[in-house]
Design a protein around this motif. Structure first.
Motif, PDB file in Angstrom:
ATOM      1  N   SER A  72     -15.059  16.274   5.106  1.00 26.06           N
ATOM      2  CA  SER A  72     -13.643  16.512   4.891  1.00 26.06           C
ATOM      3  C   SER A  72     -13.502  17.502   3.755  1.00 26.06           C
ATOM      4  CB  SER A  72     -12.916  15.208   4.554  1.00 26.06           C
ATOM      5  OG  SER A  72     -11.544  15.451   4.326  1.00 26.06           O
ATOM      6  N   VAL A  73     -12.697  18.537   3.937  1.00 25.49           N
ATOM      7  CA  VAL A  73     -12.583  19.610   2.949  1.00 25.49           C
ATOM      8  C   VAL A  73     -11.125  19.799   2.569  1.00 25.49           C
ATOM      9  CG1 VAL A  73     -12.880  22.080   2.521  1.00 25.49           C
ATOM     10  CG2 VAL A  73     -14.629  20.806   3.772  1.00 25.49           C
ATOM     11  N   ALA A  74     -10.874  19.911   1.287  1.00 23.07           N
ATOM     12  CA  ALA A  74      -9.564  20.317   0.789  1.00 23.07           C
ATOM     13  C   ALA A  74      -9.780  21.390  -0.264  1.00 23.07           C
ATOM     14  CB  ALA A  74      -8.810  19.132   0.183  1.00 23.07           C
ATOM     15  N   VAL A  75      -9.003  22.445  -0.198  1.00 25.50           N
ATOM     16  CA  VAL A  75      -9.087  23.515  -1.186  1.00 25.50           C
ATOM     17  C   VAL A  75      -7.914  23.368  -2.144  1.00 25.50           C
ATOM     18  CG1 VAL A  75      -9.068  25.998  -1.580  1.00 25.50           C
ATOM     19  CG2 VAL A  75     -10.254  25.065   0.403  1.00 25.50           C
ATOM     20  N   PHE A  76      -8.197  23.197  -3.415  1.00 25.83           N
ATOM     21  CA  PHE A  76      -7.152  23.054  -4.419  1.00 25.83           C
ATOM     22  C   PHE A  76      -7.059  24.363  -5.201  1.00 25.83           C
ATOM     23  CE2 PHE A  76      -4.813  21.743  -8.095  1.00 25.83           C
ATOM     24  CZ  PHE A  76      -4.039  20.667  -7.676  1.00 25.83           C
ATOM     25  N   GLU A  77      -5.849  24.878  -5.307  1.00 27.94           N
ATOM     26  CA  GLU A  77      -5.649  26.187  -5.936  1.00 27.94           C
ATOM     27  C   GLU A  77      -4.571  26.082  -7.002  1.00 27.94           C
ATOM     28  OE1 GLU A  77      -3.313  30.124  -4.533  1.00 27.94           O
ATOM     29  OE2 GLU A  77      -4.938  29.497  -3.208  1.00 27.94           O
ATOM     30  N   SER A  78      -4.794  26.787  -8.099  1.00 28.63           N
ATOM     31  CA  SER A  78      -3.776  26.850  -9.135  1.00 28.63           C
ATOM     32  C   SER A  78      -3.739  28.253  -9.707  1.00 28.63           C
ATOM     33  CB  SER A  78      -4.071  25.851 -10.257  1.00 28.63           C
ATOM     34  OG  SER A  78      -3.139  26.007 -11.311  1.00 28.63           O
ATOM     35  N   GLU A  79      -2.546  28.752  -9.942  1.00 26.53           N
ATOM     36  CA  GLU A  79      -2.399  30.060 -10.582  1.00 26.53           C
ATOM     37  C   GLU A  79      -1.950  29.913 -12.036  1.00 26.53           C
ATOM     38  OE1 GLU A  79      -0.375  33.097  -8.413  1.00 26.53           O
ATOM     39  OE2 GLU A  79      -0.989  32.270  -6.478  1.00 26.53           O
ATOM     40  N   ASP A  80      -1.980  28.690 -12.553  1.00 28.68           N
ATOM     41  CA  ASP A  80      -1.631  28.441 -13.948  1.00 28.68           C
ATOM     42  C   ASP A  80      -2.752  27.675 -14.614  1.00 28.68           C
ATOM     43  OD1 ASP A  80       1.029  29.594 -14.208  1.00 28.68           O
ATOM     44  OD2 ASP A  80       1.652  28.044 -12.807  1.00 28.68           O
ATOM     45  N   GLN A  81      -2.868  27.883 -15.925  1.00 28.21           N
ATOM     46  CA  GLN A  81      -3.909  27.197 -16.691  1.00 28.21           C
ATOM     47  C   GLN A  81      -3.579  25.716 -16.840  1.00 28.21           C
ATOM     48  OE1 GLN A  81      -3.549  25.788 -19.905  1.00 28.21           O
ATOM     49  NE2 GLN A  81      -1.363  26.266 -20.018  1.00 28.21           N
ATOM     50  N   GLY A  82      -4.616  24.957 -17.174  1.00 25.61           N
ATOM     51  CA  GLY A  82      -4.409  23.538 -17.438  1.00 25.61           C
ATOM     52  C   GLY A  82      -5.493  22.683 -16.824  1.00 25.61           C
ATOM     53  N   GLN A  83      -5.350  21.372 -17.029  1.00 28.58           N
ATOM     54  CA  GLN A  83      -6.313  20.403 -16.510  1.00 28.58           C
ATOM     55  C   GLN A  83      -5.755  19.763 -15.245  1.00 28.58           C
ATOM     56  OE1 GLN A  83      -8.087  17.547 -19.282  1.00 28.58           O
ATOM     57  NE2 GLN A  83      -7.651  15.914 -17.806  1.00 28.58           N
ATOM     58  N   VAL A  84      -6.605  19.657 -14.241  1.00 27.27           N
ATOM     59  CA  VAL A  84      -6.225  19.025 -12.985  1.00 27.27           C
ATOM     60  C   VAL A  84      -7.235  17.929 -12.680  1.00 27.27           C
ATOM     61  CG1 VAL A  84      -5.870  19.348 -10.514  1.00 27.27           C
ATOM     62  CG2 VAL A  84      -5.137  21.122 -12.118  1.00 27.27           C
ATOM     63  N   ASP A  85      -6.747  16.755 -12.354  1.00 25.35           N
ATOM     64  CA  ASP A  85      -7.603  15.627 -11.974  1.00 25.35           C
ATOM     65  C   ASP A  85      -7.526  15.466 -10.466  1.00 25.35           C
ATOM     66  OD1 ASP A  85      -8.100  15.094 -14.698  1.00 25.35           O
ATOM     67  OD2 ASP A  85      -6.214  13.998 -14.822  1.00 25.35           O
ATOM     68  N   ILE A  86      -8.677  15.499  -9.811  1.00 19.08           N
ATOM     69  CA  ILE A  86      -8.753  15.414  -8.358  1.00 19.08           C
ATOM     70  C   ILE A  86      -9.538  14.175  -7.982  1.00 19.08           C
ATOM     71  CG2 ILE A  86      -9.564  16.561  -6.262  1.00 19.08           C
ATOM     72  CD1 ILE A  86      -9.218  19.221  -7.685  1.00 19.08           C
ATOM     73  N   GLU A  87      -9.020  13.425  -7.024  1.00 18.27           N
ATOM     74  CA  GLU A  87      -9.696  12.236  -6.539  1.00 18.27           C
ATOM     75  C   GLU A  87      -9.889  12.339  -5.037  1.00 18.27           C
ATOM     76  OE1 GLU A  87      -7.321   8.942  -7.700  1.00 18.27           O
ATOM     77  OE2 GLU A  87      -7.880   9.068  -9.821  1.00 18.27           O
ATOM     78  N   ALA A  88     -11.041  11.849  -4.568  1.00 15.33           N
ATOM     79  CA  ALA A  88     -11.323  11.797  -3.134  1.00 15.33           C
ATOM     80  C   ALA A  88     -11.791  10.388  -2.805  1.00 15.33           C
ATOM     81  CB  ALA A  88     -12.394  12.809  -2.761  1.00 15.33           C
ATOM     82  N   PHE A  89     -11.310   9.849  -1.695  1.00 15.71           N
ATOM     83  CA  PHE A  89     -11.730   8.514  -1.290  1.00 15.71           C
ATOM     84  C   PHE A  89     -11.506   8.359   0.207  1.00 15.71           C
ATOM     85  CE2 PHE A  89      -7.408   8.457  -2.864  1.00 15.71           C
ATOM     86  CZ  PHE A  89      -6.696   7.838  -1.844  1.00 15.71           C
ATOM     87  N   ILE A  90     -12.207   7.391   0.784  1.00 13.95           N
ATOM     88  CA  ILE A  90     -12.067   7.082   2.196  1.00 13.95           C
ATOM     89  C   ILE A  90     -10.930   6.090   2.344  1.00 13.95           C
ATOM     90  CG2 ILE A  90     -13.199   6.095   4.217  1.00 13.95           C
ATOM     91  CD1 ILE A  90     -15.857   7.008   2.961  1.00 13.95           C
ATOM     92  N   THR A  91     -10.042   6.393   3.299  1.00 15.41           N
ATOM     93  CA  THR A  91      -8.880   5.541   3.510  1.00 15.41           C
ATOM     94  C   THR A  91      -9.299   4.086   3.699  1.00 15.41           C
ATOM     95  OG1 THR A  91      -7.765   7.393   4.545  1.00 15.41           O
ATOM     96  CG2 THR A  91      -6.808   5.212   4.915  1.00 15.41           C
ATOM     97  N   ASP A  92      -8.575   3.212   3.034  1.00 12.72           N
ATOM     98  CA  ASP A  92      -8.796   1.756   3.119  1.00 12.72           C
ATOM     99  C   ASP A  92     -10.137   1.337   2.540  1.00 12.72           C
ATOM    100  OD1 ASP A  92      -6.335   1.427   4.369  1.00 12.72           O
ATOM    101  OD2 ASP A  92      -7.210   1.765   6.359  1.00 12.72           O
ATOM    102  N   ALA A  93     -10.741   2.226   1.703  1.00 14.66           N
ATOM    103  CA  ALA A  93     -11.991   1.850   1.027  1.00 14.66           C
ATOM    104  C   ALA A  93     -11.902   2.275  -0.427  1.00 14.66           C
ATOM    105  CB  ALA A  93     -13.186   2.497   1.705  1.00 14.66           C
TER     106      ALA A  93
END
Length: 834
Positions: A72-93
């Protein structure tokens, strides 16, 4: 994995088949266990054999059907500075959750400096030659040794290394305490920003001191993702791409072990040495039995302990190539590297992207690539520097350790995928990466080699300096001489994983000879050692690699190089075998400071005739005086005497009054016993310890022992240069002046003007045939017995009223003479002038 895919019917999509069997779940919990000969459970209710696997991001074949690994692939893009927290998990797990912190940065600044502590052993050799391109000493990781003020004086034909470092900033919910910086209205920097790569260890808990051990190492070891080039464990790649072997330890000093359980070999670190590993200790294959702390045990011990410093290599089946991938979780791999991340590099299916050295410092920060447009204006050109030419350990210009040589590479990465993922387009409206490793928008270019130019002659926007047709023609000649198509005034490169980039600069283009003296006899420019012959101003502008336009590019500080002349041209009169004969000797070094061109070096304007004949700048016309092959004409323009021999080559006319086209030869290369060519002491202008000089000479006979006047014309790219010498065959003598003061008794003409005496001739004509030592003399003192006072003469003050009260030298008087040194000077004078 049964914990997430159960018998209720969770499935993966299929590839290329219309009616595949359903995979209920996969035994083993991950694509790494899809191996031929293994099994997959619950395929239509029974175990089935695995027929084949295509990569970790590929597919598995079962019962003739091909299945993909679930991705599973997601591309996260930002054009502004800062900290981003990204989480990935399997549904219902919920227990499957994985989290990442991503920092998006704006460009803080670009700092340029001149790396004056290194140079090329082969002078300005071409980067196209793999065994002559290195800089030495290698591994200049300490930028504090660079020039202190952003400027340097450097030989006009010698490459100088230009270092650039890009830093970035961001803010988050944790203030850094850093004050705002409003010094540049075009790049206002806010308070409490974090600056990368410097603040990486602080983000991990600190401290930030080199080799310091603290909170970061104890609680955030996964921030330790890259070895530093100055790491104390001796860790390095055995080749720039990391394929084949890696240097994982070295044998410690004072070792008495042979590798047995009772006598282990003491090594720098055991971090990457695990039981069962195949290693090389030096060039000897061994198997690790175990390694604890720094004590290595091998299955077949040596007979005698290996020498201190012996490298220990471990086989690596994957390349070590950036950028850092979160799939490489440091500490999970048994070999000290990360695990493995997908790639298309060199036809391989995996790569290593992380390597810990047990110290969280700024070298660990995974800096993204910035696009740098480097520009040189004024005198000179710039050209490519590859990272492995600078950051290496071992003997310069030798093969890598993986290829059987001595060099290892302690500063990964040397290659990187750009853009970092095949899911990121290499081309975007208004921007793009200018490189396409994956082939997402055209042919795959493969990994990018730091710091190879991606554009030459223009900046990242495709705009370059407007050069004249003659300038462009000269640059084409220079590129051909070097065999280097990157030679230009503008280059575009990517910064590496530390935010660093480098180029080389050279002053052999648009050289400015206006500070050199104009020769009165022949009209050319007569440059002497130390003359400034141009200035280069170098800047770099950092831009964002993608979606350019929202955030403006950032201009660096400017560094300057004052290019200086390294050669000289001179004529001396040398005694012959008897009073009837003398030699008129031409002496020269080229602008590089050479006569013979060093092996592998590129010399665009040599004074050695045979070398100069191989360079052709004649198409540039007057810019290089029609580019004559360096040779010398001698003419007896008055007085008695004839020319009876030359140093070889050229021609003597029938009347033996002139010799034309006499080529120069190298004193270092000449063997008089073999060639029959006589050679003479080097010019008084030669530096202390100098071993080579170009010479050309004629031999004059004057049987009546009268006066002979000789005009010598050297044909140069800088314009012809003439020397006029009057030779009195009856009598001369020489003084040897040593540094700093020498006491002499003047034996020449009485009441000769001091400047005429030290220049060897002059309007008075009272010192014909003497040599010119005026450039070496700083002061002359004589005692005036009548006035009971010292009189002084200072060559630098000849036009200052009252500065010089010693106006003439008197025969038989004593004088103190000071010279610049450090070598001695021979001063020849005429003694029988009436």
């Amino acid at each position: 994995d049964p914990s997430s895919l159960d018998s209720s019917g969770a499935t993966c999509p299929f590839i290329g088949q219309t009616t595949p069997p359903t995979i209920q779940y996969i035994k083993g919990g991950g694509p790494g266990n899809f191996i031929p000969g293994g099994t997959v459970d619950q395929i239509n209710g029974s175990d089935e054999a695995v027929a084949g696997v295509t990569g970790l991001s590929g597919s598995v074949t079962v019962e003739g059907y091909q299945y993909p690994v679930c991705t599973s692939v997601a591309v996260f893009e930002s054009e502004d500075q800062g900290q981003v927290d990204i989480e990935a998990f399997i549904t219902d797990a919920p227990a499957s959750k994985v989290a990442w912190v991503v920092y998006y940065m704006k460009i803080e600044r670009v700092n340029l400096s001149l790396v004056t502590q290194v140079s090329k052993p082969a002078h300005n050799s071409s980067s196209r030659d793999p065994f002559l391109r290195d800089w030495a000493p290698g591994n200049p990781w300490d930028a504090s040794k660079d020039d202190a003020d952003g400027s340097a004086e450097w030989n006009v034909s010698k490459d100088i290394l230009v270092r650039g470092r890009v830093s970035g900033w961001f803010t988050n919910s944790n203030p850094s305490g850093r004050p705002a910086d409003t010094s540049n209205p075009l790049n206002v920097l806010p308070a409490n920003r974090w600056v990368m790569p410097n603040d990486w260890p602080l983000l991990a808990g600190g401290p930030d001191g080199e080799e310091a051990y603290g909170t970061a190492e104890q609680f955030r070891p996964y921030y330790d993702i890259m070895i530093a080039p100055n790491n104390v464990l001796g860790l390095a790649l055995a080749s720039p791409d990391g394929l084949g072997l890696n240097l994982v330890a070295v044998v410690a000093a004072g070792n008495t072990g042979v590798g047995s359980a009772t006598s282990p070999i003491i090594v720098s670190t055991c971090a990457s040495l695990q039981a069962g590993d195949s290693i090389l200790i030096g060039t000897t294959p061994k198997i690790v039995s175990g390694c604890t702390g720094t004590a290595l045990v091998i299955t077949a011990p040596f007979g005698t302990p290996p020498a201190a410093g012996t490298p220990i290599f471990e086989t690596s089946g994957t390349p070590f190539v950036g950028p850092y991938s979160a799939l490489d979780i440091v500490g999970l791999s048994k070999d000290g590297f990360g695990t493995t991340a997908p790639t298309s590099l060199f036809g391989s299916t995996v790569r290593d992207t992380a390597w810990r050295d047990f110290d969280v410092d700024w070298w660990d920060a995974p800096m993204p690539p910035a696009i740098l447009s480097v520009a040189l204006r004024g005198t000179g050109f710039i050209k490519v520097v590859l990272k492995d030419e600078v950051y290496y350990l071992g003997t310069p210009n030798t093969p890598s350790a993986a290829a059987g040589g001595t060099q290892v590479y302690p500063n990964p990465y040397y290659w990187s995928e750009i853009p970092e993922s095949p899911w990121i387009s290499a081309v975007a409206a208004g921007g793009g990466f200018l490189w396409d490793s994956w082939g997402t928008n055209g042919p795959a270019m493969g990994p990018y080699q730091f710091w190879r130019p991606v554009r030459v002659g223009v900046n990242s926007a495709g705009i370059g300096e407007a050069l004249s047709g003659t300038d462009q023609a000269e640059l084409a000649i220079i590129r051909n001489a070097y065999g280097d198509p990157t030679i230009a005034r503008d280059l575009v490169v990517f910064s590496d994983n530390h935010g660093e980039f480098m180029v080389a600069a050279n002053g052999d283009f648009k050289t400015d000879l206006s500070a050199c003296a104009t020769n009165a006899l022949a009209g050319g420019k007569h440059c002497k050692p130390g003359d400034k012959v141009g200035r280069a101003t170098i800047t770099a502008t950092a831009d964002y690699p993608d979606f350019r336009g929202k955030h403006f590019p950032v201009l660096s500080n400017a560094v300057t190089v004052d290019w200086t002349w390294g050669g000289y041209k001179d004529v001396s009169i040398q005694p012959g075998e008897t009073d009837q004969f003398v030699y008129v000797v031409f002496h020269a070094l080229d602008r590089d400071g050479f006569c013979s061109v060093p092996s592998g070096a590129v010399s665009l304007h040599p004074v050695l005739s045979s070398a100069d004949a191989t360079n052709d700048f004649s198409s540039l016309g007057a810019r290089y005086n029609g580019d004559p092959v360096e040779n010398v004409d001698f003419l007896i323009d008055s007085g008695d005497g004839i020319i009876i021999a030359t140093s070889g080559g050229g021609s003597i006319n029938d009347g033996r009054r002139f010799a034309t086209g006499v080529p120069t030869f190298s004193v270092a290369a000449n063997n008089p016993a073999v060639s029959g060519i006589k050679e003479f002491p080097l010019s008084p202008l030669a530096a202390a310890g100098q071993a080579d000089e170009c010479q050309a000479w004629i031999k004059i006979s004057n049987s009546l022992l009268g006066v002979t006047n000789v005009l010598t014309i050297a044909k140069d790219d800088e314009g012809n240069i003439g020397f006029d010498r009057v030779i009195d065959f009856s009598s001369t003598m020489s003084y040897t002046l040593t540094f700093r003061w020498s006491l002499i008794t003047w034996a020449g003409a009485n009441d000769i003007p001091v400047m005429d005496a030290i220049k060897g001739t002059g309007s008075s004509g009272k010192n014909p045939g003497g040599n010119d030592i005026s450039a070496s003399v700083t002061a002359i003192y004589g005692w005036n017995a009548a006035a009971q006072q010292w009189l002084g003469f200072f060559p630098s003050g000849v036009n200052v009223p009252g500065a010089n009260d010693l106006t003439v030298l008197k025969t038989g008087e004593a004088y103190w003479i000071a010279i610049t040194g450090p070598s001695s000077v021979t001063w020849t004078i005429a003694t029988n002038i009436n």
